[in-house]
Design an enzyme around this catalytic site. Structure first.
Site, PDB file in Angstrom:
ATOM      1  N   GLU A  26     -31.436  37.330 -35.593  1.00 15.11           N
ATOM      2  CA  GLU A  26     -31.690  37.216 -37.035  1.00 15.11           C
ATOM      3  C   GLU A  26     -32.544  35.997 -37.361  1.00 15.11           C
ATOM      4  OE1 GLU A  26     -31.207  39.603 -38.894  1.00 15.11           O
ATOM      5  OE2 GLU A  26     -29.933  40.765 -37.554  1.00 15.11           O
ATOM      6  N   HIS A  66     -36.137  36.779 -36.838  1.00 14.89           N
ATOM      7  CA  HIS A  66     -36.756  37.462 -37.980  1.00 14.89           C
ATOM      8  C   HIS A  66     -37.230  36.447 -39.019  1.00 14.89           C
ATOM      9  CE1 HIS A  66     -36.360  41.657 -37.123  1.00 14.89           C
ATOM     10  NE2 HIS A  66     -35.049  41.660 -37.051  1.00 14.89           N
TER      11      HIS A  66
END
Length: 283
Positions: free
Chosen positions: A133, A136
């Site tokens: 995450e 990202h």
């Protein structure tokens, strides 16, 4: 990073052009003026409030370090390793194991995990998911993903509004027009996400996240567990969650119904195989 910023600008510009063209078609000069205001409002909401829309869809709330000490420690360590600001941390109460990142940039980023994932994964696997995450965030995927999801949510709800306000049962009356509007706007929202979001971004986040943690097999193990958990506890396919589902690390649905046309997730088996190759594993 520049590519994602350009795609975001193109996405917002294209939607604004469509809104203005529709205003000119239905209202002439006055319609254009109203459409310009609507386009500006929609773009502003999508850009500045997309993170709140995604978090609201998952009923997520901010958590303190006292509540989630392990999660905070993992995120702090990885953020320090990447020399990036620490994102805000949220937890969604759903029992399905999943996670996503949202926001405009690293300084405004949010990492959200579900309660289910904190119960299912061990610390090593959770670290792998957080690394994914955060990647990202650092790859600037969250900007285009969050904006696309927000726009899709607004378009989908516009279709629902047309369906509800249309009323009636006359084949050529308001009810028919409302149903037609929903029939058209649903795929338009899905197509917007499909065009804006590349499936390769998940492979890239897997790879860069594994490099950040130095443990590709931890993420591979986490992905296996998450996919199994998501299948056992699929989320309801309501409009808000469907429009935000592309942000999540794994498809939160069973893969049927309207969620199929919104899916941007590559096969988990292929993602796991790539991570295992990174670790030097040979079948």
């Amino acid at each position: 990073m520049h590519h994602n910023g350009l795609r975001t600008a193109v996405l917002l510009g294209a939607l604004s052009a469509v809104i203005i063209a529709a205003g000119a078609w239905f209202g002439g000069g006055a319609g254009v003026q109203i459409a310009v205001l609507i386009a500006l409002a929609v773009s502003a909401v999508a850009y500045f409030f997309s993170d709140r829309m995604a978090l609201s869809a998952m009923r997520a709330r901010p958590v303190s370090e006292v509540e989630q000490p392990v999660l905070y420690r993992i995120v702090r360590e990885l953020s320090t390793e990447a020399r990036q600001p620490m994102p805000r941390l949220y937890v969604s109460p759903t029992m399905q194991p999943n996670a996503f990142a949202t926001g405009r940039n690293p300084r405004n980023a949010v990492v959200c995990v579900t309660y289910g994932i904190t119960r299912l994964l061990d610390e090593r696997e959770l670290r792998g998911v957080v690394g994914h995450e955060l990647s990202h965030v650092y790859n600037r995927d969250i900007l285009i993903s969050s904006v696309a999801g927000a726009l899709a949510t607004m378009i989908t709800y516009l279709g629902y509004a047309g369906l509800i306000l249309g009323g009636g049962e006359d084949d050529e009356g308001p009810g028919f027009i409302g149903a037609l509007l929903m029939l058209v706007l649903g795929p338009v929202a899905a197509g917007m996400i499909q065009m804006a979001i590349s499936r390769s971004r998940e492979y890239q986040a897997d790879e860069s996240g594994a490099r950040l943690t130095g443990d590709p097999l931890a993420l591979a193990s986490a992905l296996r567990k998450i996919e199994m958990g998501a299948r056992q506890l699929p989320l309801p396919e309501n409009g808000r969650i469907v429009s935000a589902s592309h942000l999540m690390i794994a498809n939160p649905f069973r893969g049927t119904g309207i969620s199929r046309i919104f899916s941007t997730h590559p096969p988990t088996a292929e993602r796991v195989a790539r991570l295992e190759r990174m670790a030097g594993y040979r079948r």
